[in-house]
Enzyme design. Sequence first.
Site, PDB file in Angstrom:
ATOM      1  N   TYR A 291      17.196  32.434   9.315  1.00 52.05           N
ATOM      2  CA  TYR A 291      18.319  31.689   8.751  1.00 52.05           C
ATOM      3  C   TYR A 291      19.482  31.647   9.737  1.00 52.05           C
ATOM      4  O   TYR A 291      20.064  30.591   9.998  1.00 52.05           O
ATOM      5  CB  TYR A 291      18.759  32.338   7.434  1.00 52.05           C
ATOM      6  CG  TYR A 291      19.987  31.721   6.820  1.00 52.05           C
ATOM      7  CD1 TYR A 291      19.911  30.534   6.105  1.00 52.05           C
ATOM      8  CD2 TYR A 291      21.233  32.334   6.958  1.00 52.05           C
ATOM      9  CE1 TYR A 291      21.039  29.957   5.541  1.00 52.05           C
ATOM     10  CE2 TYR A 291      22.364  31.763   6.400  1.00 52.05           C
ATOM     11  CZ  TYR A 291      22.268  30.583   5.697  1.00 52.05           C
ATOM     12  OH  TYR A 291      23.390  30.020   5.150  1.00 52.05           O
TER      13      TYR A 291
ATOM     14  N   SER B 151      27.633  27.921   8.322  1.00 54.92           N
ATOM     15  CA  SER B 151      27.762  29.128   7.519  1.00 54.92           C
ATOM     16  C   SER B 151      28.514  30.155   8.341  1.00 54.92           C
ATOM     17  O   SER B 151      28.538  30.087   9.573  1.00 54.92           O
ATOM     18  CB  SER B 151      26.368  29.677   7.172  1.00 54.92           C
ATOM     19  OG  SER B 151      26.440  30.985   6.622  1.00 54.92           O
TER      20      SER B 151
END
Length: 276
Positions: free
Chosen positions: A144, A131
């Site tokens: 995360y 990501s």
Amino acid sequence: MVITGTSTGIGRACALRLDASGFDVFATVRREEDAESLRSEAPGVRPLVVDVTDQEGVAAAAREVDEAVGDRGVAGLVNNAGMSVGGPLEFLPLDDLRRQLEVNLVAHVGVTQAFLPAIRRATGRIVNMTSVGGRIANPFLGPYHASKWGLEAVSDSLRKELRPWGIRVIAVEPGSIDTEIWRKGTEQAEELAAGLPEAGHRLYDDKIPKMLKMAQRLAKSAIPADRVAKVVERALTVDRPRARYVVGVDARALLALNGVLPDRAYDALEARLMGI
């Protein structure tokens, strides 16, 4: 081709695209109803019902794939399964942090270990769905980001370790993508916020809603998951793939800003945008 986390979102888009391109696709899902849904949309895809954090289940899935492909091996593995945990680190339940790292990081290493013998036979490739959040960290998404930064490090190390055998390892780094992870992550953050102790409410009740509001704004501008699937297909098929692919204008803009601004200046800009 083996793809994890294909019930919805990026994983499902990858399974459908690669199936349409003529690959034999094995796709992991957690529930039988998701397997049935995938079969109905793409009859050529072979669902594997397995929780990627269950190493015995992953090993069984690897044996099933091995029996099906034989000496051909596995041309590609897409480590995509994931979840999002948010909230202030000061009050984050450590079990939530462990779960986040287990799903987004440890499980991918386990899946890779299980399928590497078959990948070696085909001199295949490994794509790790990291990501832009694996290179930039925002407030209230620490768990995360930790998992994605960790997956970036694993991708770099594995790329170098497997280089002598010609096995390419590629990180794909999406920005805001229109997937269920937004809704699920927002629900989790709201639950955590509601369960904060009194001190947590006093300190963060005026800040968490602003983070959630920004997440909702980003979700409205998110791009379709198939845009990521298209990049994944390219990473798996071009002669000389890049080590990493950034997907989305927002992701490229964030990385550019982060690259030119000093850390404290970037922090101040982000805080101003979020209103915290």
